[in-house]
Design an enzyme around this catalytic site. Structure first.
Site, PDB file in Angstrom:
ATOM      1  CG  ASP A 104     -11.758 -14.300  -5.457  1.00 24.24           C
ATOM      2  OD1 ASP A 104     -11.590 -13.142  -5.870  1.00 24.24           O
ATOM      3  OD2 ASP A 104     -11.050 -15.263  -5.816  1.00 24.24           O
ATOM      4  N   GLY A 105     -14.592 -11.427  -5.174  1.00 20.92           N
ATOM      5  CA  GLY A 105     -15.477 -10.795  -6.141  1.00 20.92           C
ATOM      6  C   GLY A 105     -14.749  -9.912  -7.139  1.00 20.92           C
ATOM      7  CE  LYS A 106      -9.616 -12.381  -8.972  1.00 21.85           C
ATOM      8  NZ  LYS A 106     -10.310 -13.476  -8.294  1.00 21.85           N
ATOM      9  NE  ARG A 107     -19.102  -7.751  -7.386  1.00 26.37           N
ATOM     10  CZ  ARG A 107     -19.157  -9.045  -7.690  1.00 26.37           C
ATOM     11  NH1 ARG A 107     -18.128  -9.628  -8.247  1.00 26.37           N
ATOM     12  NH2 ARG A 107     -20.254  -9.747  -7.438  1.00 26.37           N
TER      13      ARG A 107
END
Length: 308
Positions: A104-107
């Site tokens: 879960d990095g939401k890059r």
């Protein structure tokens, strides 16, 4: 296809849930922290080692009943490079146990920068003549706000490396509607983004009918979950917001297709801190308490869906 592997694990375990490993140091039992402090002092290194030990013991208890984990990168980055190492080790350990890993990095970015994010989290990099895998997750959460320029580099790696992405579509937070519910013509922004996910994944459809491009759709908005499931027949859903944020199992049922597939529901703190919520549970049994909460969650959700 990456999500074929995830769905196969869901079918095998009869469990459409993912455990979010988002550990703060105060979630970690004292006996683990004190052992790490005794070795390395009250340092970032000790904190990161305590977190990895905590994660490893939870994984040991849940890998046979839960198909996936979802570590949130920020909870590791806050402990510096030692924390990032703990993230790498957590991903590797879970995959060794046969679990699917969603970072879960939401890059999001464009061009070479997005290619670098993609390579780091899902791809490989050449070091001289050696091909190295920096993080090695199976999937990554991403922000689609920059449009196709920010997604195209991911699609290439998804195809070449058997990876998946989950694009933020209708998030679980209270203020999500400030933007996501605004209309473009007569269509809400979240639905437009969902349609883009269907389009982005249209050339990478797996055997279960879902593409390598999934969507993050919050459990706190059950009407939109149901609406989007019908609208996005080829898009796998990652569903946060169950439990502590107010999402309930009955409302989540709309995220699944007629076979009980098409979505995976996240729980983080309720599982990691289950030992704190159980009456008279010694901290040494924290991992067993996490397993018990994972089983309870599975039973709660599957009571409302037709997962064979």
């Amino acid at each position: 296809m990456s999500f074929d592997r995830l769905i196969a694990k869901i079918i095998e375990t009869k469990n459409p849930t993912v455990v979010g490993l988002d550990p703060r140091l105060d979630y970690v039992p004292e006996f683990i922290k004190q052992e790490c402090f005794a070795k390395d002092g009250q340092t970032l290194k000790a904190a990161a080692n305590a977190i990895f030990t905590f994660n490893k013991m939870i994984i040991d208890e849940i890998y046979d009943i839960v198909p996936a984990i979802k570590p949130q990168a920020a909870y590791y980055e806050m402990y510096g490079f030692y924390g990032v190492e703990a993230l790498v080790k957590t991903i590797a350990y879970a995959r060794e146990k046969g679990m699917f890993v969603i970072t879960d990095g939401k890059r999001n970015d464009i061009g070479a920068t997005m290619e670098a994010y993609t390579t780091a989290h899902l791809g490989t990099v050449m070091v001289g003549d050696t091909e190295c895998e920096p993080f090695g997750a199976d999937a990554l959460t991403v922000n689609g706000y920059l449009g196709t320029d920010g997604i195209a580099p991911l699609l290439k790696v998804c195809s070449e490396k058997d990876k998946g992405i989950f694009v933020l579509v209708k998030t679980s937070n209270k203020s999500s509607g400030e933007l996501q519910d605004k209309l473009i013509g007569e269509t809400p922004v979240y639905a437009v983004m969902g349609d883009m996910c269907e389009n982005w994944g249209s050339e990478q459809i797996g055997e279960y009918g879902y593409s390598s491009v999934g969507a993050v759709v919050g459990a706190t908005y059950p009407d939109q979950l149901t609406e989007l499931r019908k609208r996005l027949p080829h898009t796998m859903f990652l569903v946060p917001g169950y439990g502590a944020q107010g999402g309930g199992a009955q409302g989540i049922a709309g995220a699944f297709d007629e076979k009980g597939l098409g979505a995976i529901v996240n729980s983080s703190r309720a599982i990691m801190c289950a030992y704190k919520n159980e009456e008279n549970c010694p901290e040494q049994d924290f991992a067993k308490a996490a397993r018990r909460e994972a089983v309870r969650m599975k039973e709660d959700i599957t009571a409302y869906i037709n997962l064979k």
